[in-house]
Design an enzyme around this catalytic site. Structure first.
Site, mmCIF file in Angstrom:
data_model
loop_
_atom_site.group_PDB
_atom_site.id
_atom_site.type_symbol
_atom_site.label_atom_id
_atom_site.label_comp_id
_atom_site.label_asym_id
_atom_site.label_seq_id
_atom_site.Cartn_x
_atom_site.Cartn_y
_atom_site.Cartn_z
ATOM 1 N N TRP A 136 0.877 -1.174 0.000
ATOM 2 C CA TRP A 136 0.000 0.000 0.000
ATOM 3 C C TRP A 136 0.916 1.226 0.000
ATOM 4 O O TRP A 136 1.793 1.334 0.870
ATOM 5 C CB TRP A 136 -0.846 -0.058 1.283
ATOM 6 N N ASP A 217 -0.440 -5.300 9.521
ATOM 7 C CA ASP A 217 -1.470 -4.356 9.104
ATOM 8 C C ASP A 217 -2.670 -5.188 8.658
ATOM 9 O O ASP A 217 -2.560 -5.985 7.727
ATOM 10 C CB ASP A 217 -0.951 -3.481 7.954
ATOM 11 N N LYS A 253 -13.359 -1.245 5.842
ATOM 12 C CA LYS A 253 -13.864 -2.159 4.814
ATOM 13 C C LYS A 253 -14.885 -3.129 5.383
ATOM 14 O O LYS A 253 -15.962 -3.310 4.827
ATOM 15 C CB LYS A 253 -12.704 -2.960 4.200
HETATM 16 N N1 PLP Z 1 -3.618 -0.669 5.251
HETATM 17 C C1 PLP Z 1 -3.892 -1.159 4.048
HETATM 18 C C2 PLP Z 1 -3.041 -2.246 3.510
HETATM 19 C C3 PLP Z 1 -4.946 -0.656 3.296
HETATM 20 O O1 PLP Z 1 -5.201 -1.166 2.099
HETATM 21 C C4 PLP Z 1 -5.730 0.384 3.844
HETATM 22 C C5 PLP Z 1 -6.818 0.971 3.070
HETATM 23 O O2 PLP Z 1 -6.886 0.953 1.880
HETATM 24 C C6 PLP Z 1 -5.410 0.847 5.121
HETATM 25 C C7 PLP Z 1 -4.358 0.295 5.795
HETATM 26 C C8 PLP Z 1 -6.117 1.922 5.878
HETATM 27 O O3 PLP Z 1 -7.350 2.315 5.569
HETATM 28 P P1 PLP Z 1 -8.204 3.176 6.565
HETATM 29 O O4 PLP Z 1 -7.309 4.225 7.137
HETATM 30 O O5 PLP Z 1 -9.272 3.737 5.722
HETATM 31 O O6 PLP Z 1 -8.695 2.240 7.618
#
Ligand code: PLP
Length: 405
Positions: A136, A217, A253
């Site tokens: 990411w 994560d 999600k």
């Molecule tokens: N980590 C990963 C690998 C992700 O794909 C995402 C969202 O796309 C996130 C963390 C964090 O998303 P959020 O801050 O919306 O919970």
């Protein structure tokens, strides 16, 4: 001179740029496969029915106020969130050594975890974190922001459109002892490629042998397979084996609460005494960053985690989302291999897991999909399965077929 004259203009975020181009496109059959959020079969955002119920419960509660939450968050939320990811019977929870702090969704959990490590990890090498190649994109920025340098470890193998397991294990073995490795708990973003359980066991063994630290994560628990426990397997295995670790958790999600910014950071030290000290410092860091986390999302998730009827309904909603995505994978695979006889192997489409899939197409083929067919995706060939539905999947498969021939 003007005071900001030395501030360079930053390029726009590539995903948001893609979305803007999609919105501006007037072609009726246009498709957006860049989107990182669930869409239903009519390409609409989906408010989970269980979240609608929980929202109503909060609206009807005459005692709700808008006071500050505690610095580390709503206690019923953080306790429920810890059980969800670590397992209700987790030894770490029973022994009082799981430290949980409410964060600004998964991004905030990553940031707080990174900040804590930057301050307190026993660094005997330069401050650096090993990130999967690719990962990411935000991971790089989050760690750099707190003075931790990202280093790549091999992960994705373009030759197999799968995992470069030997490369990954090789780097775990050759890295200096006590290195920090970021691991995607399930549904790896952007590739959709996850280690098998046997591979996870092997990874845990090497991490223990080398005294490394696992920075998990977990942004897609339940969303990957449709089963919350199944998707938490790697994290729970690491806890069981006593791997030094933390885990970042997001409810964006799996509860469809993207904009509520609700998540948690869980750190699992070896003793309760260490856990108490870690928690005290996390509290100090959180205070200076956000003072107190926001309450609405925490209340919603606390309801669905702690009320068994709502929890069961949430599990069904999660299955609805995961199964729709899995059915799109199966249908895409069927169209490409059986109907269109598209050249190449497409087995990775059904082997990969979660919202994203690496198709294996190259940047010029991706660009051709955008330019010729009005199908929007990132240059690396990643597609969001959530952008496919029964109305557009044939158009997508036929367009993909044309660009790879
Ligand atoms: N980590 C990963 C690998 C992700 O794909 C995402 C969202 O796309 C996130 C963390 C964090 O998303 P959020 O801050 O919306 O919970």
């Amino acid at each position: 001179a003007e005071i900001w004259q030395d501030v360079p203009l930053a390029p726009p975020d590539s995903i948001f740029k893609l979305t803007a181009a999609y919105k501006a496109d007037t072609f009726p059959q246009k498709v957006n496969l860049g989107v990182g959020a669930y869409r239903d079969d009519d390409n609409k955002p989906w408010v989970l029915p269980v979240i609608k119920k929980a929202t109503q419960i909060l609206l009807n509660d005459p005692d709700l106020d808008h006071e500050y939450l505690p610095i580390t968050g709503l206690p019923e939320f953080t306790a429920g969130a810890a059980k969800l990811i670590l397992g209700a019977g987790s030894p770490a929870i029973a022994e009082g050594r799981a430290v949980s702090v409410q964060t600004i969704s998964g991004t905030g959990a990553n940031h707080l975890g990174a900040l804590f490590l930057s301050r307190f990890y026993h660094w005997d090498t330069p401050k650096q974190i090993y990130l999967s190649n690719p990962t990411w994109a935000n991971h790089h920025a989050i760690f750099k922001n707190v003075g931790i340098q990202p280093v790549d470890y091999p992960y994705y193998d373009p030759a197999t459109i799968g995992l470069d397991f030997d490369g990954f294990i090789g780097t775990l073995q050759s890295a200096a002892p006590r290195s920090v490795f970021l691991l995607h708990a399930c549904a790896h973003n952007p590739t959709g490629v996850d280690p098998t359980r046997d591979q996870w066991k092997h990874i845990a063994e090497v991490i223990i042998a080398k005294n490394h630290y696992a920075f998990f994560d977990c942004a897609y628990q339940g969303f990957a397979s449709g089963d919350l426990n199944n998707d938490a397997w790697a994290v729970r295995h690491f806890v069981e084996k006593g791997v030094p670790m933390l885990v970042c958790q997001s409810f964006a999600k799996n509860a469809g609460l993207y904009g509520e910014r609700i998540g948690a950071l869980h750190i699992v030290p070896p003793t309760k005494d260490a856990a108490d000290r870690v928690k005290s410092q996390l509290s100090v860091l959180q205070r200076s960053e956000i003072s107190n986390p926001p309450s609405h999302g925490a209340r919603l998730v606390s309801l669905i985690l702690n009320e068994s009827v709502l929890f069961d309904e949430w599990n069904r909603d999660i299955k609805t989302m995961a199964e729709r995505i899995i059915s799109m994978r199966n249908e895409l695979y069927r169209l490409l291999t059986e109907e269109l006889k598209t050249p190449g192997s497409w087995i990775h489409i059904i082997n990969q897991i979660g919202m994203f899939s690496f198709t294996g197409i190259n940047p010029s083929q991706s660009q051709a999909l955008i330019d010729t067919f009005h199908i929007y995706l990132t240059a690396n060939g990643r597609i969001s399965m959530a952008g496919l539905n029964t109305h557009n999947i044939r158009y997508f498969a036929e367009s993909l077929d044309k660009v790879v021939r």
